[in-house]
Design a protein around this motif. Sequence first.
Motif, mmCIF file in Angstrom:
data_model
loop_
_atom_site.group_PDB
_atom_site.id
_atom_site.type_symbol
_atom_site.label_atom_id
_atom_site.label_comp_id
_atom_site.label_asym_id
_atom_site.label_seq_id
_atom_site.Cartn_x
_atom_site.Cartn_y
_atom_site.Cartn_z
ATOM 1 N N ALA A 253 4.966 1.707 -14.012
ATOM 2 C CA ALA A 253 5.397 2.953 -14.181
ATOM 3 C C ALA A 253 5.610 2.931 -15.965
ATOM 4 O O ALA A 253 5.434 3.706 -16.696
ATOM 5 C CB ALA A 253 6.650 3.119 -13.655
ATOM 6 N N LYS A 254 6.155 1.627 -16.489
ATOM 7 C CA LYS A 254 6.567 1.451 -17.858
ATOM 8 C C LYS A 254 4.878 1.703 -18.696
ATOM 9 O O LYS A 254 4.832 2.118 -19.632
ATOM 10 C CB LYS A 254 7.046 0.182 -18.186
ATOM 11 N N ALA A 255 3.836 1.226 -17.786
ATOM 12 C CA ALA A 255 2.605 1.044 -18.773
ATOM 13 C C ALA A 255 1.772 2.660 -18.298
ATOM 14 O O ALA A 255 0.729 2.843 -18.869
ATOM 15 C CB ALA A 255 1.712 0.148 -17.970
ATOM 16 N N GLY A 256 2.485 3.597 -17.583
ATOM 17 C CA GLY A 256 2.011 4.657 -17.352
ATOM 18 C C GLY A 256 0.829 4.917 -16.281
ATOM 19 O O GLY A 256 -0.056 6.063 -16.082
ATOM 20 N N LEU A 257 1.135 3.713 -15.459
ATOM 21 C CA LEU A 257 -0.082 3.762 -14.384
ATOM 22 C C LEU A 257 0.554 4.300 -13.132
ATOM 23 O O LEU A 257 -0.153 4.323 -11.803
ATOM 24 C CB LEU A 257 -0.548 2.399 -14.314
ATOM 25 N N LEU A 258 1.946 4.443 -12.805
ATOM 26 C CA LEU A 258 2.735 5.108 -11.718
ATOM 27 C C LEU A 258 3.800 5.906 -12.138
ATOM 28 O O LEU A 258 4.365 5.779 -13.094
ATOM 29 C CB LEU A 258 3.103 3.777 -11.039
ATOM 30 N N GLU A 259 3.866 7.008 -11.656
ATOM 31 C CA GLU A 259 4.764 8.234 -11.935
ATOM 32 C C GLU A 259 6.097 7.738 -11.325
ATOM 33 O O GLU A 259 6.449 7.022 -10.518
ATOM 34 C CB GLU A 259 4.463 9.340 -11.154
ATOM 35 N N LEU B 165 0.994 -1.370 -0.088
ATOM 36 C CA LEU B 165 0.041 -0.182 -0.027
ATOM 37 C C LEU B 165 0.956 1.175 0.123
ATOM 38 O O LEU B 165 0.809 2.137 -0.742
ATOM 39 C CB LEU B 165 -0.854 0.034 1.298
ATOM 40 N N ALA B 166 2.076 1.286 0.905
ATOM 41 C CA ALA B 166 2.764 2.484 0.866
ATOM 42 C C ALA B 166 3.353 2.687 -0.419
ATOM 43 O O ALA B 166 3.539 3.842 -0.681
ATOM 44 C CB ALA B 166 3.982 2.313 1.998
ATOM 45 N N TYR B 167 4.153 1.415 -0.850
ATOM 46 C CA TYR B 167 4.941 1.338 -2.321
ATOM 47 C C TYR B 167 4.048 2.295 -3.370
ATOM 48 O O TYR B 167 4.670 2.989 -4.228
ATOM 49 C CB TYR B 167 5.430 0.120 -2.647
ATOM 50 N N LEU B 168 2.908 1.882 -3.429
ATOM 51 C CA LEU B 168 2.115 2.130 -4.437
ATOM 52 C C LEU B 168 1.154 3.433 -4.192
ATOM 53 O O LEU B 168 0.247 3.828 -5.087
ATOM 54 C CB LEU B 168 1.019 1.024 -4.788
ATOM 55 N N GLY B 169 1.357 4.114 -3.177
ATOM 56 C CA GLY B 169 0.936 5.668 -2.818
ATOM 57 C C GLY B 169 -0.573 5.512 -2.296
ATOM 58 O O GLY B 169 -1.339 6.164 -2.862
ATOM 59 N N SER B 170 -0.785 4.555 -1.374
ATOM 60 C CA SER B 170 -2.244 4.384 -0.984
ATOM 61 C C SER B 170 -2.466 5.810 -0.164
ATOM 62 O O SER B 170 -1.765 5.987 0.838
ATOM 63 C CB SER B 170 -2.482 3.132 -0.066
ATOM 64 N N HIS B 171 -3.574 6.402 -0.561
ATOM 65 C CA HIS B 171 -4.176 7.618 0.256
ATOM 66 C C HIS B 171 -4.526 7.420 1.612
ATOM 67 O O HIS B 171 -4.467 7.920 2.654
ATOM 68 C CB HIS B 171 -5.058 8.238 -0.681
ATOM 69 N N LEU B 172 -5.449 5.829 1.739
ATOM 70 C CA LEU B 172 -6.025 5.798 2.925
ATOM 71 C C LEU B 172 -4.926 5.344 3.837
ATOM 72 O O LEU B 172 -5.110 5.546 5.207
ATOM 73 C CB LEU B 172 -6.962 4.708 2.872
ATOM 74 N N ALA C 201 8.861 -12.507 2.818
ATOM 75 C CA ALA C 201 8.767 -10.977 2.758
ATOM 76 C C ALA C 201 9.865 -10.563 1.762
ATOM 77 O O ALA C 201 9.540 -9.643 0.977
ATOM 78 C CB ALA C 201 9.072 -10.452 4.059
ATOM 79 N N ALA C 202 11.147 -11.126 1.858
ATOM 80 C CA ALA C 202 12.134 -10.711 0.989
ATOM 81 C C ALA C 202 11.923 -10.895 -0.293
ATOM 82 O O ALA C 202 12.054 -9.976 -1.276
ATOM 83 C CB ALA C 202 13.571 -11.496 1.362
ATOM 84 N N ARG C 203 11.235 -11.961 -0.582
ATOM 85 C CA ARG C 203 10.749 -12.576 -2.008
ATOM 86 C C ARG C 203 9.699 -11.540 -2.581
ATOM 87 O O ARG C 203 9.594 -10.917 -3.861
ATOM 88 C CB ARG C 203 10.174 -13.804 -2.141
ATOM 89 N N GLY C 204 8.598 -11.075 -1.559
ATOM 90 C CA GLY C 204 7.318 -10.249 -1.865
ATOM 91 C C GLY C 204 8.016 -8.652 -2.226
ATOM 92 O O GLY C 204 7.442 -8.104 -3.261
ATOM 93 N N LYS C 205 9.076 -8.207 -1.602
ATOM 94 C CA LYS C 205 9.703 -7.114 -1.820
ATOM 95 C C LYS C 205 10.140 -7.031 -3.242
ATOM 96 O O LYS C 205 9.851 -5.912 -4.004
ATOM 97 C CB LYS C 205 10.856 -6.957 -0.703
ATOM 98 N N GLU C 206 10.928 -8.218 -3.675
ATOM 99 C CA GLU C 206 11.452 -8.068 -4.737
ATOM 100 C C GLU C 206 10.425 -8.205 -5.975
ATOM 101 O O GLU C 206 10.228 -7.531 -6.963
ATOM 102 C CB GLU C 206 12.249 -9.378 -5.156
ATOM 103 N N ALA C 207 9.311 -8.784 -5.729
ATOM 104 C CA ALA C 207 8.133 -8.790 -6.704
ATOM 105 C C ALA C 207 7.453 -7.579 -6.719
ATOM 106 O O ALA C 207 7.068 -7.152 -7.876
ATOM 107 C CB ALA C 207 7.010 -10.024 -6.265
ATOM 108 N N LEU C 208 7.114 -6.826 -5.597
ATOM 109 C CA LEU C 208 6.616 -5.722 -5.512
ATOM 110 C C LEU C 208 7.459 -4.509 -6.460
ATOM 111 O O LEU C 208 6.770 -3.840 -7.023
ATOM 112 C CB LEU C 208 6.504 -5.121 -3.980
ATOM 113 N N VAL C 209 8.693 -4.586 -6.194
ATOM 114 C CA VAL C 209 9.465 -3.364 -7.082
ATOM 115 C C VAL C 209 9.401 -3.775 -8.556
ATOM 116 O O VAL C 209 9.527 -2.570 -9.324
ATOM 117 C CB VAL C 209 10.914 -3.625 -6.511
ATOM 118 N N ALA C 210 9.607 -4.955 -8.931
ATOM 119 C CA ALA C 210 9.300 -5.402 -10.188
ATOM 120 C C ALA C 210 8.074 -4.979 -10.804
ATOM 121 O O ALA C 210 7.876 -4.627 -12.057
ATOM 122 C CB ALA C 210 9.492 -6.826 -10.481
ATOM 123 N N TYR C 211 6.858 -5.418 -9.784
ATOM 124 C CA TYR C 211 5.528 -5.009 -10.370
ATOM 125 C C TYR C 211 5.496 -3.307 -10.469
ATOM 126 O O TYR C 211 4.845 -2.753 -11.430
ATOM 127 C CB TYR C 211 4.616 -5.297 -9.032
#
Length: 480
Positions: free
Chosen positions: A454-460, A80-87, A439-449
Amino acid sequence: MLSFGAMEKQKHIAVVGAGLAGSEAALQLARRGVAVTLFEMRPEVETPVHKTAFAAELVCSNSLKGMKPDSAAGMLKAELAYLGSHLLAAARENAVAAGGALAVDRDRFAARVTALLEAEPLIALERGEVVSLEDLAARFDGIVLATGPLTSDGLGEEIARLTGREALAFYDAAAPIVMTDSLDGDRLVRQSRYEEGAGDYLNAFFDKEEYERFIDELLSAQRVVAKDFESKDLFQACQPIEEIARAGRDAPRFGTCKPVGLTDPRTGRRPWAAVQLRAENAAGTCYNLVGFQTNLTFPEQKRVFSLIPGLENAEFARYGVMHRNTFIDAPRLLDPSGRMTGGNAAALPVPLWVAGQLGGTEGYCEAIRSGLHCALSVAAWAAGEEAVPLPPQTAFGALMAYATDPATVDYQPMHVNFGMMPPLAQPVRNKRQRYQAYAARGKEALVAYGRQLAKAGLLEEAQLTAGEQAAAPFLPADEG
C-alpha cells in the motif's frame, strides 16, 4: 483502479498463456492501470488435455486443496484472499462440496474467469500461438510467460534458446471422471473422513479379496507410455495409481486408497481399502476418482476401474491422461520477483517474467499466486520502482525462496509446504502447535507485506481492510 504517477506513459505488457497464472497476472495488471495483451493459443492450437477454449481451464483435479488456517494450503489461500486474487474469488463463487477442501465446478469457474478477462477494457485477448519472443519484444514494453506445463513445442524451443539450458520436464497424470447416474448407489457410501453426517465424498469400499484382484489387474494392464518410470520422471503428487501399486501392492492402501477415518456401514468397521469420489460440478452429475491419475489406455481404464465396487457399470465422462510437463531451472534463471535474469535473458530488449508452473512451482493456487506475484513485480517496474520483497515467512514467500535459491540442486517443482518454512525463533516440538505457529507468524508477515504494498502504491488502502475480511476463513484467530 490503481494508477502510477511515476509512469511517463502507460506500459503495455504481453502475457503469454491464459491459464491460472496468466489470467490472474492480466487481471491484476489491468487493475493497476497497465495495459495487457493476453495471448492464448487455444482453440487454434489444441493441447492433449484441454477440452475448451476457456481461460483458466483446470485439466487435472478440480480441487484447490485444503482451507485449514494451520495448513500450508490454507496459508496460501489467506495470501490470495488478502491480496485480492480474482481467481480465488471466482473459485469461491463456483465451489462444490468437498469437505475441508476448496473444489470447483470447473466449467463454471473457467467461464467466470474468461468473462472477467473479456470485460476488462485494459485487456485484449488474442488467440493464436506465440513462437517468437523477439517479435513480442518489438511490440511490448515487457513480457510475462505463463504458458504452463503444456508449453507448445515451438515456444518451448524459443525458451530453451533463451534460457541457455535444456528445458526440464517431468510426466504428470490426470484422474478419470465418471457419470453419477452410471454408479451403483447401493454400493457407494457418502462420507468424509472423520466427519459425522452424510459427508461430501462418495466412497467405494474394498474388502481384502476385492482389493487384491483389483491390484492384480492394475499391475498387468496395458499402459500408454510403456515404461517403468523412475521417481525423477514423475511429479510425486501426481503419480499414476499403477506406479504407486508397482512400488508395493499395499502402497495404494496406505496412500490414495487409505481407509482411515471411514466406516463401512455393512460391517461397522474400517474397510480394507477405499476409493473416494469427489463431485466435479455443482449439480453433482459427475465425479472424479480422487488420486487415480493414470497412464493406462482408455479400454484398460474402463476394464480395471470397473472392478472398483459401485463402478461396475461406470460411464467415463473423461478418461485419465498422462502428459509431459515443462518447466525452467528457476534457481539458475529467476530472481525472487519472478523476473528472468539468467541464461540469455539479457539478449531480449525488454524485461521478461515467468509465472506459474513454467516457472517451476507446482499446484493450482501456487500458479494463481505466482501470477499475482509477477503482476505486482511488473507493476512496480512500470512505475520505476523496485519490487516489494516477499517475506519468506509467508507460504508463497517460502516457496519462492526455495525456487529461486541458486544453492538448490537437482531442482524439482514443489507445492507450498511447511518443510520449506524458515525455522521458528523458538522451536515447537508438537506438530500441530508448530503448524499453528507457522500460520500465526505468516499472518503477521502477510499484514506487514500488505502495508508495504500500500505504501508503494501497489495496493489500495481500502484493500487492506477488505482483504483481511476476505482472508478471515483462512487466517488463524488472534490470540486473546
